[in-house]
Enzyme design. Structure first.
Site, PDB file in Angstrom:
ATOM      1  N   ASP A  23       0.674  -1.102  -0.207  1.00  0.00           N
ATOM      2  CA  ASP A  23      -0.025   0.402  -0.207  1.00  0.00           C
ATOM      3  C   ASP A  23       1.015   1.707  -0.302  1.00  0.00           C
ATOM      4  O   ASP A  23       2.145   1.384   0.344  1.00  0.00           O
ATOM      5  CB  ASP A  23      -1.327  -0.446   1.378  1.00  0.00           C
ATOM      6  CG  ASP A  23      -2.221   0.903   0.984  1.00  0.00           C
ATOM      7  OD1 ASP A  23      -2.078   1.567   0.521  1.00  0.00           O
ATOM      8  OD2 ASP A  23      -1.817   2.173   2.295  1.00  0.00           O
ATOM      9  N   SER A  24       0.577   2.570  -0.382  1.00  0.00           N
ATOM     10  CA  SER A  24       0.743   3.178   0.199  1.00  0.00           C
ATOM     11  C   SER A  24       1.390   3.618   1.274  1.00  0.00           C
ATOM     12  O   SER A  24       2.052   4.804   1.507  1.00  0.00           O
ATOM     13  CB  SER A  24       0.046   4.757  -0.783  1.00  0.00           C
ATOM     14  OG  SER A  24      -1.266   5.242   0.385  1.00  0.00           O
ATOM     15  N   CYS A  87      -4.823  -2.008  -1.644  1.00  0.00           N
ATOM     16  CA  CYS A  87      -4.897  -0.124  -1.784  1.00  0.00           C
ATOM     17  C   CYS A  87      -5.933  -0.043  -2.863  1.00  0.00           C
ATOM     18  O   CYS A  87      -5.539  -0.747  -4.168  1.00  0.00           O
ATOM     19  CB  CYS A  87      -3.607   0.436  -2.493  1.00  0.00           C
ATOM     20  SG  CYS A  87      -3.511   1.815  -2.576  1.00  0.00           S
ATOM     21  N   ASN A  88      -6.752   0.177  -2.877  1.00  0.00           N
ATOM     22  CA  ASN A  88      -7.815   1.105  -3.780  1.00  0.00           C
ATOM     23  C   ASN A  88      -6.906   1.553  -5.066  1.00  0.00           C
ATOM     24  O   ASN A  88      -7.084   1.531  -6.152  1.00  0.00           O
ATOM     25  CB  ASN A  88      -8.951   1.453  -3.781  1.00  0.00           C
ATOM     26  CG  ASN A  88      -9.770   0.754  -2.918  1.00  0.00           C
ATOM     27  OD1 ASN A  88     -10.728   0.187  -3.290  1.00  0.00           O
ATOM     28  ND2 ASN A  88      -9.808   0.744  -1.649  1.00  0.00           N
ATOM     29  N   THR A  89      -6.324   1.463  -4.727  1.00  0.00           N
ATOM     30  CA  THR A  89      -5.887   3.865  -5.685  1.00  0.00           C
ATOM     31  C   THR A  89      -4.893   2.714  -6.861  1.00  0.00           C
ATOM     32  O   THR A  89      -4.913   2.873  -7.700  1.00  0.00           O
ATOM     33  CB  THR A  89      -5.334   4.223  -4.881  1.00  0.00           C
ATOM     34  OG1 THR A  89      -6.546   5.283  -3.786  1.00  0.00           O
ATOM     35  CG2 THR A  89      -4.640   5.948  -5.930  1.00  0.00           C
ATOM     36  N   CYS A 200     -11.000   3.264  -0.056  1.00  0.00           N
ATOM     37  CA  CYS A 200      -9.905   3.815   0.457  1.00  0.00           C
ATOM     38  C   CYS A 200      -9.811   2.432   1.528  1.00  0.00           C
ATOM     39  O   CYS A 200     -10.310   2.940   2.607  1.00  0.00           O
ATOM     40  CB  CYS A 200      -9.448   4.622   0.622  1.00  0.00           C
ATOM     41  SG  CYS A 200      -7.695   5.416   0.936  1.00  0.00           S
ATOM     42  N   HIS A 202      -7.239   2.851   3.971  1.00  0.00           N
ATOM     43  CA  HIS A 202      -6.938   3.795   5.064  1.00  0.00           C
ATOM     44  C   HIS A 202      -8.075   4.076   6.134  1.00  0.00           C
ATOM     45  O   HIS A 202      -7.907   4.762   7.267  1.00  0.00           O
ATOM     46  CB  HIS A 202      -6.097   4.548   4.762  1.00  0.00           C
ATOM     47  CG  HIS A 202      -5.039   5.085   4.651  1.00  0.00           C
ATOM     48  ND1 HIS A 202      -4.130   4.907   2.306  1.00  0.00           N
ATOM     49  CD2 HIS A 202      -3.318   5.674   5.748  1.00  0.00           C
ATOM     50  CE1 HIS A 202      -2.698   4.338   3.422  1.00  0.00           C
ATOM     51  NE2 HIS A 202      -2.693   4.820   4.511  1.00  0.00           N
TER      52      HIS A 202
HETATM   53  N1  DGL Z   1      -4.647   3.215   0.444  1.00  0.00           N
HETATM   54  C1  DGL Z   1      -4.981   3.879  -0.887  1.00  0.00           C
HETATM   55  C2  DGL Z   1      -6.550   3.137  -1.256  1.00  0.00           C
HETATM   56  O1  DGL Z   1      -6.891   2.399  -0.422  1.00  0.00           O
HETATM   57  C3  DGL Z   1      -4.156   4.482  -1.117  1.00  0.00           C
HETATM   58  C4  DGL Z   1      -4.023   6.190   0.099  1.00  0.00           C
HETATM   59  C5  DGL Z   1      -3.162   6.927  -0.849  1.00  0.00           C
HETATM   60  O2  DGL Z   1      -1.580   6.962  -1.336  1.00  0.00           O
HETATM   61  O3  DGL Z   1      -3.690   8.179  -1.279  1.00  0.00           O
HETATM   62  O4  DGL Z   1      -6.490   4.270  -2.133  1.00  0.00           O
END
Ligand code: DGL
Length: 279
Positions: A23-24, A87-89, A200, A202
């Site tokens: 993930d980020s 991570c969705n993004t 997301c 997070h």
């Molecule tokens: N946790 C991430 C997601 O599910 C990305 C958050 C980010 O880095 O902007 O999209």
């Protein structure tokens, strides 16, 4: 790209080779925790790509380069048997390209839980809380077209919430947590949604607060169990495991060469991980 020609040999998939989560930042840790409880005999590693955090404001090309760099580092250092993009993004921006670039690797992505949301919404008004990149992704449009074409989707980006969770989650007072989610919760209330998707990873950290503020009439959906079950199915499809030593404590790795900020020690302790250093 030499990493792309490494093969996912059957020895590797059946052995103690780890399952890698990416993930980020810390968003994927609740996903790792779910899978670890259900597959206690497996080894795990986790990379928080803090060097490129946050992914949400970045273009699909930039997200792809960041994630591909992480995948290469993990292949070189650990030869994982499976990659979970928690991570969705990263998943909506880069998963297809990653699969083409690393054809010998197996990837599980995390996509917004639009399908279950459409199935359980009664008034067909659904809120989606995600990053900027996710709410604007073509992949997200096609998910809606395929699974929720009869629904009104209220897309709300929450970049401040991502930043808050990554940097302040363990030190923030309860009222700060409520403050950071207030704008999104108000928007969903005004729009009269009966279902909200946490799209997301997070945001799972603030599930209790978001749930309480939305009130009992609104269902809150995330993808942790869906992703976890997919991982279990894939690991079972690898066949019975060869004899392997007992699993190690999973390592939490950070990208970027500088020393870890204090919050990563908190996250490691909270999830019973070893803060293993930088990659
Ligand atoms: N946790 C991430 C997601 O599910 C990305 C958050 C980010 O880095 O902007 O999209």
């Amino acid at each position: 790209m030499p990493a792309a020609i490494l093969t996912n040999s059957s020895d590797k998939v059946r052995s103690g080779a780890p399952i890698a989560f990416l993930d980020s930042g810390v968003g994927g840790l609740p996903y790792l925790q779910w899978v670890r409880v259900h597959l206690p005999e497996e080894n795990f590693i986790y990379l928080a790509d803090r060097e490129h955090f946050p992914y949400g404001p970045k273009s699909p090309d930039k997200v792809f380069s960041a994630v591909a760099g992480c995948v290469e580092k993990f292949i070189t250092a650990f030869a994982p048997k499976l990659f979970v993009l928690a991570c969705n993004t990263a998943s909506v921006s880069a998963l297809e390209r990653l699969r083409r670039t690393f054809p010998a690797q197996t990837f599980v992505g995390t996509v917004p839980a639009v399908k279950p949301a459409a199935e359980c919404s009664k008034n067909k008004r659904i809120g989606v809380l995600a990053t900027n990149a996710t709410v604007h992704a073509h992949y997200f449009d096609s998910l809606i077209e395929t699974f929720a074409s009869g629904c009104t989707i209220i897309r709300v980006p929450g970049p401040d919430i991502v930043n808050f969770v990554e940097k302040k989650f363990f030190t923030a007072a309860p009222e700060e947590k409520l403050r950071v989610i207030a704008a999104a919760v108000n928007r969903f209330r005004e729009e009269g949604v009966d279902t909200v998707v946490l799209a997301c990873t997070h945001f799972l950290y603030l599930y209790p607060e978001i749930h309480a503020e939305l009130g009992g009439g609104v269902r809150l959906i995330d993808s942790r169990e869906g992703v976890g079950r997919r991982v279990i199915n894939i690991v079972s499809s690898f066949g019975p495991r060869a004899q392997a030593p007992a699993p190690r404590i999973p390592g939490l790795y950070l990208s970027g060469g500088w020393s870890p900020e204090p919050q990563y020690a908190f996250f490691a302790e909270y999830f019973s991980l070893e803060l293993a250093g930088t990659l």
